[in-house]
Design a protein around this motif. Structure first.
Motif, PDB file in Angstrom:
ATOM      1  N   ALA B 124       0.823  -1.215   0.000  1.00 36.20           N
ATOM      2  CA  ALA B 124       0.000   0.000   0.000  1.00 36.20           C
ATOM      3  C   ALA B 124       0.851   1.256   0.000  1.00 36.20           C
ATOM      4  N   VAL B 125       2.121   1.129   0.369  1.00 42.76           N
ATOM      5  CA  VAL B 125       3.011   2.291   0.410  1.00 42.76           C
ATOM      6  C   VAL B 125       3.615   2.543  -0.971  1.00 42.76           C
ATOM      7  N   GLU B 126       4.096   1.448  -1.579  1.00 46.19           N
ATOM      8  CA  GLU B 126       4.722   1.569  -2.902  1.00 46.19           C
ATOM      9  C   GLU B 126       3.684   1.646  -4.025  1.00 46.19           C
ATOM     10  N   GLY B 127       2.454   1.185  -3.724  1.00 50.69           N
ATOM     11  CA  GLY B 127       1.438   1.166  -4.766  1.00 50.69           C
ATOM     12  C   GLY B 127       1.641   0.029  -5.746  1.00 50.69           C
ATOM     13  N   LEU B 128       1.757  -1.172  -5.181  1.00 47.29           N
ATOM     14  CA  LEU B 128       2.013  -2.349  -5.998  1.00 47.29           C
ATOM     15  C   LEU B 128       0.968  -3.431  -5.712  1.00 47.29           C
ATOM     16  N   LEU B 129       0.423  -4.000  -6.786  1.00 46.76           N
ATOM     17  CA  LEU B 129      -0.509  -5.123  -6.656  1.00 46.76           C
ATOM     18  C   LEU B 129       0.021  -6.260  -7.501  1.00 46.76           C
ATOM     19  N   ARG B 130       0.410  -7.367  -6.846  1.00 49.11           N
ATOM     20  CA  ARG B 130       0.859  -8.537  -7.601  1.00 49.11           C
ATOM     21  C   ARG B 130      -0.184  -9.629  -7.459  1.00 49.11           C
ATOM     22  N   ASN B 131      -0.697 -10.076  -8.615  1.00 51.99           N
ATOM     23  CA  ASN B 131      -1.643 -11.187  -8.610  1.00 51.99           C
ATOM     24  C   ASN B 131      -0.821 -12.448  -8.870  1.00 51.99           C
ATOM     25  N   GLU B 132      -0.497 -13.174  -7.800  1.00 54.47           N
ATOM     26  CA  GLU B 132       0.385 -14.360  -7.921  1.00 54.47           C
ATOM     27  C   GLU B 132      -0.270 -15.440  -8.766  1.00 54.47           C
ATOM     28  N   THR B 133      -1.570 -15.566  -8.647  1.00 52.79           N
ATOM     29  CA  THR B 133      -2.289 -16.602  -9.394  1.00 52.79           C
ATOM     30  C   THR B 133      -2.164 -16.371 -10.897  1.00 52.79           C
ATOM     31  N   ARG B 134      -2.269 -15.110 -11.305  1.00 54.42           N
ATOM     32  CA  ARG B 134      -2.182 -14.790 -12.730  1.00 54.42           C
ATOM     33  C   ARG B 134      -0.747 -14.486 -13.157  1.00 54.42           C
ATOM     34  N   GLY B 135       0.133 -14.303 -12.191  1.00 54.86           N
ATOM     35  CA  GLY B 135       1.503 -13.930 -12.525  1.00 54.86           C
ATOM     36  C   GLY B 135       1.593 -12.527 -13.118  1.00 54.86           C
ATOM     37  N   ALA B 136       0.733 -11.637 -12.633  1.00 59.69           N
ATOM     38  CA  ALA B 136       0.720 -10.272 -13.175  1.00 59.69           C
ATOM     39  C   ALA B 136       1.002  -9.259 -12.081  1.00 59.69           C
ATOM     40  N   GLU B 137       1.639  -8.155 -12.462  1.00 65.13           N
ATOM     41  CA  GLU B 137       1.942  -7.115 -11.488  1.00 65.13           C
ATOM     42  C   GLU B 137       1.434  -5.772 -11.999  1.00 65.13           C
ATOM     43  N   HIS B 138       0.838  -5.002 -11.101  1.00 64.93           N
ATOM     44  CA  HIS B 138       0.227  -3.729 -11.512  1.00 64.93           C
ATOM     45  C   HIS B 138       0.632  -2.626 -10.552  1.00 64.93           C
ATOM     46  N   HIS B 139       0.801  -1.439 -11.134  1.00 71.54           N
ATOM     47  CA  HIS B 139       0.995  -0.265 -10.289  1.00 71.54           C
ATOM     48  C   HIS B 139      -0.377   0.271  -9.913  1.00 71.54           C
ATOM     49  N   ILE B 140      -0.561   0.543  -8.652  1.00 71.41           N
ATOM     50  CA  ILE B 140      -1.835   1.102  -8.186  1.00 71.41           C
ATOM     51  C   ILE B 140      -1.542   2.367  -7.384  1.00 71.41           C
ATOM     52  N   GLU B 141      -2.593   3.136  -7.129  1.00 73.47           N
ATOM     53  CA  GLU B 141      -2.449   4.372  -6.359  1.00 73.47           C
ATOM     54  C   GLU B 141      -2.089   3.994  -4.919  1.00 73.47           C
ATOM     55  N   PRO B 142      -0.911   4.429  -4.428  1.00 78.96           N
ATOM     56  CA  PRO B 142      -0.577   4.111  -3.036  1.00 78.96           C
ATOM     57  C   PRO B 142      -1.451   4.925  -2.084  1.00 78.96           C
ATOM     58  N   LEU B 143      -1.473   4.560  -0.821  1.00 80.76           N
ATOM     59  CA  LEU B 143      -2.195   5.369   0.159  1.00 80.76           C
ATOM     60  C   LEU B 143      -1.423   6.663   0.383  1.00 80.76           C
ATOM     61  N   PRO B 144      -2.125   7.780   0.595  1.00 81.03           N
ATOM     62  CA  PRO B 144      -1.418   9.037   0.871  1.00 81.03           C
ATOM     63  C   PRO B 144      -0.612   8.939   2.169  1.00 81.03           C
ATOM     64  N   ALA B 145       0.406   9.780   2.277  1.00 85.41           N
ATOM     65  CA  ALA B 145       1.342   9.689   3.409  1.00 85.41           C
ATOM     66  C   ALA B 145       0.644   9.751   4.766  1.00 85.41           C
ATOM     67  N   PHE B 146      -0.352  10.651   4.913  1.00 87.73           N
ATOM     68  CA  PHE B 146      -0.971  10.771   6.234  1.00 87.73           C
ATOM     69  C   PHE B 146      -1.806   9.540   6.581  1.00 87.73           C
ATOM     70  N   VAL B 147      -2.286   8.848   5.551  1.00 84.46           N
ATOM     71  CA  VAL B 147      -3.044   7.619   5.785  1.00 84.46           C
ATOM     72  C   VAL B 147      -2.082   6.468   6.113  1.00 84.46           C
ATOM     73  N   VAL B 148      -0.962   6.440   5.420  1.00 85.41           N
ATOM     74  CA  VAL B 148       0.066   5.429   5.707  1.00 85.41           C
ATOM     75  C   VAL B 148       0.460   5.488   7.178  1.00 85.41           C
ATOM     76  N   GLU B 149       0.664   6.705   7.649  1.00 85.89           N
ATOM     77  CA  GLU B 149       1.065   6.906   9.036  1.00 85.89           C
ATOM     78  C   GLU B 149      -0.017   6.397   9.998  1.00 85.89           C
ATOM     79  N   LEU B 150      -1.269   6.700   9.646  1.00 84.55           N
ATOM     80  CA  LEU B 150      -2.403   6.287  10.476  1.00 84.55           C
ATOM     81  C   LEU B 150      -2.507   4.761  10.547  1.00 84.55           C
ATOM     82  N   VAL B 151      -2.452   4.123   9.387  1.00 82.64           N
ATOM     83  CA  VAL B 151      -2.612   2.666   9.327  1.00 82.64           C
ATOM     84  C   VAL B 151      -1.396   1.961   9.940  1.00 82.64           C
TER      85      VAL B 151
END
Lengths: 433, 177
Positions: B124-151
């Protein structure tokens, strides 16, 4: 601060929608833009009974400002279970510990959004928060009011602040005149049926037709903005607003927060009030799922419910009483009427509405959120069909997941209770008076 | 995989406009969290809570969480769900999730990239989604910094405790509105 007819909060170079104007003031900024995240001072933080299920309220060391807090018991009062009774007990301890004067205990209770409006705690230009999603009802009074989660209310109690992402605004320009038989519910269902959801947006109402929409109808519309995912649903501060406030908040100062004429909107949609007809939402959702009553096939009902923060107001009870007067609820149908507050209840008794409703065979219950959220006082059995004037028609909302919930105005619900199928008052000639 | 912001789990895929009353039925508000959690999706997917395993990821469509302020996120956390992925959220629901320390990512094309049962790795920090089943990797919108800190800090309760606003208390929390 200024009273009615006063100036806007600040004059600015950049034009504002209503929500932009209120959030900018609350954040202490000259201007805000849609998408911007702002930290705002909260003018009124409201805690309700069910939030006391959250044990950590007891661990609050100090409430930031007890004068900016109200505690209202509404969802499960008088307590239907020992667990709910415990929430009331915790609330009493909490208000005593922190010196909170605005406490609406059983006897002074009612649905929170109704109570805080009656008590003059929702004022133009203010930021109001409560952990109930229908807090947006306060938008009818030109307040940036919205529901937030229980943890955020806890944070506000501690810090007096919260954050918002300034939403883009969809403007509804009302034209024409609201016909007498049309309720705010019908206007809302016209919008939700035609335009669908408004997720992550603010809704703003205005236009030459607005003056013909009374406060109770505005409250219904603002309350139900939550159903289409709007963050806020806002009305300007006009003569109707000021008349309401003169009755409940005399002497209070507030900042009327109207939009600039050149404010920038995500979209402007025009609604001809004269063309709005009685509407019905089909079970499940109000989003793209409402039809004119005139086009609905004959739908038998088991229960008819008039109540909730959306349509449990005095005007709604008056409408119902006028329709059922001298008639009887159809055999096999339950008509349940829940006044939105003790104050509404008392006035309905004084004016004879309660007697009229009971004579017709209705059950008039205590003021509470009750049947609207399927908790008590009118829960549905599997296979049953309800037509409700309350807030939500989600599957399972009012009881069994195998029940069906249609939504319509109090007039339609009252008439349906008499006919035994979903009908409007104009169809009552079909049944014996 | 010790950070709440880097998770690996099996996907459960839900549709559009999943509402809070479906996740947290009204009657379940009479129950403690542990029991209320057993009634998630009673209306549309009865029996689901029993199938959830620790680390699972819930994927949904548009307008995820329409409805009330009741703390559905707390029930997800109780069942062991590690992350939410949706094409769009209701803002009240979204804020609730993050405040309970549950990462909730927005992936506009979620249901094209993910099928039920796929094993996902999400950062969630780097904005990476890897679907191991499909063997695919996607860039996604990471969580904003203030949310990262909260979580990362475990949510709002921990923050309020750390800042001295709340007395520390080991009592279990009850149900939510």
């Amino acid at each position: 601060m200024s009273g009615p007819h006063g100036a806007h909060g600040k004059s600015r170079a950049v034009p504002d929608t209503i929500i932009e104007r209120i959030l900018a003031r609350a954040a202490g900024l000259a201007d805000v833009q849609p998408g911007q995240i702002v930290t705002c001072d909260v003018d009124m933080t409201v805690v309700i009974d069910v939030q006391f299920a959250h044990d950590r309220l007891a661990d609050v060391r100090a409430v930031h400002d007890p004068d900016k807090v109200a505690v209202v018991l509404d969802h499960a009062v008088p307590a239907p279970t020992p667990r709910d009774a415990g929430h009331g007990a915790k609330a009493r301890t909490f208000v005593a510990k922190h010196g909170i004067d605005r406490f609406y205990d059983v006897g002074r209770h009612g649905i929170v959004h109704q109570v805080i409006a009656e008590q003059g705690l929702v004022l133009p230009g203010t930021v109001v928060c409560c952990t109930d999603s229908h807090t947006c009802a306060g938008g009818a009074l030109n307040s940036a009011a919205r529901g937030l989660g229980p943890l955020e209310i806890l944070q506000m109690l501690c810090t007096g602040q919260t954050w918002y992402r300034v939403p883009p605004t969809i403007r509804y320009e009302l034209t024409g005149t609201k016909p007498a038989h049309v309720n705010g519910k019908d206007i809302f269902l016209t919008i939700s049926g035609r335009y669908g959801d408004a997720t992550d947006h603010a809704l703003e109402f205005g236009g030459p037709g607005l003056a013909s929409v009374p406060m109770p109808d505005r409250r219904t519309i603002a309350t139900q903005g939550a159903e289409i995912g709007a963050d806020f649903t806002l009305f300007p501060c006009d003569a109707v607003t000021e008349e309401f406030l003169a009755g409940v908040a005399q002497g209070s100062s507030y900042v009327p927060s109207d939009p600039d004429s050149d404010a920038v909107y995500a979209e402007v949609r025009t609604i001809d009030l004269g063309a709005v007809e009685p509407m019905v939402a089909l079970p499940g959702t109000v989003i793209n799922n409402a039809v004119p009553l005139s086009g609905l096939e004959r739908t038998r009902i088991d229960q008819a419910f008039i109540g909730s923060c959306a349509n449990g107001q005095l005007a709604d009870l008056e409408t119902a009483a006028r329709i059922v007067e001298g008639r009887k609820v159809a055999p096999g149908v339950r008509l349940i009427v829940t006044p939105a507050s003790q104050q509404v209840y008392l006035e309905a008794v004084r004016r004879g509405y309660v007697a009229t409703l009971v004579e017709a065979g209705a059950v008039v219950t205590n003021s509470t959120c009750g049947a609207c959220f399927g908790y008590h006082m009118g829960v549905l059995a599997p296979g049953e069909v309800c037509v409700t004037s309350s807030t939500r028609n989600f599957r399972g909302r009012m009881g069994s997941t195998e029940a069906k919930v249609y939504m319509a105005s109090p007039a339609t619900v009252a008439a349906s209770a008499l006919t035994g199928y979903i009908a409007g008052p104009d169809q009552l000639m079909e049944v014996a008076a | 995989m010790t950070s709440p912001l880097r998770v690996r789990g099996r996907a459960w895929v839900f549709g559009d406009e999943i509402n809070t009353d479906d996740m947290y039925p009204g009657f379940a508000m009479k129950l403690p969290v542990s029991e209320a959690a057993q009634h998630m999706f009673d209306a549309t997917r009865p029996g689901w809570p029993a199938l959830v395993e620790k680390g699972d990821i819930v994927v949904a469509g548009k307008n995820f969480g329409l409805g009330s302020s009741r703390a559905c996120a707390e029930l997800f956390v109780h069942l062991g769900v590690s992350c939410l992925v949706a094409e769009q959220y209701n803002s009240l629901f979204h804020r609730n999730a993050l405040n309970y320390g549950l990462p909730a990512l927005t992936v506009p094309e979620a249901r094209t990239l993910i099928d039920e049962g796929d094993v996902l790795v999400i950062d969630a920090v780097e904005g990476l989604l890897r679907n191991e089943t499909r063997g695919a990797e996607h860039h996604i919108e990471p969580l904003p910094a203030f949310v990262v800190e909260l979580v990362a800090g475990g949510g709002l309760i921990n923050r309020l405790e750390a800042e001295g606003f709340l007395d520390r208390n080991d009592a279990t929390t009850g149900g939510q509105p």
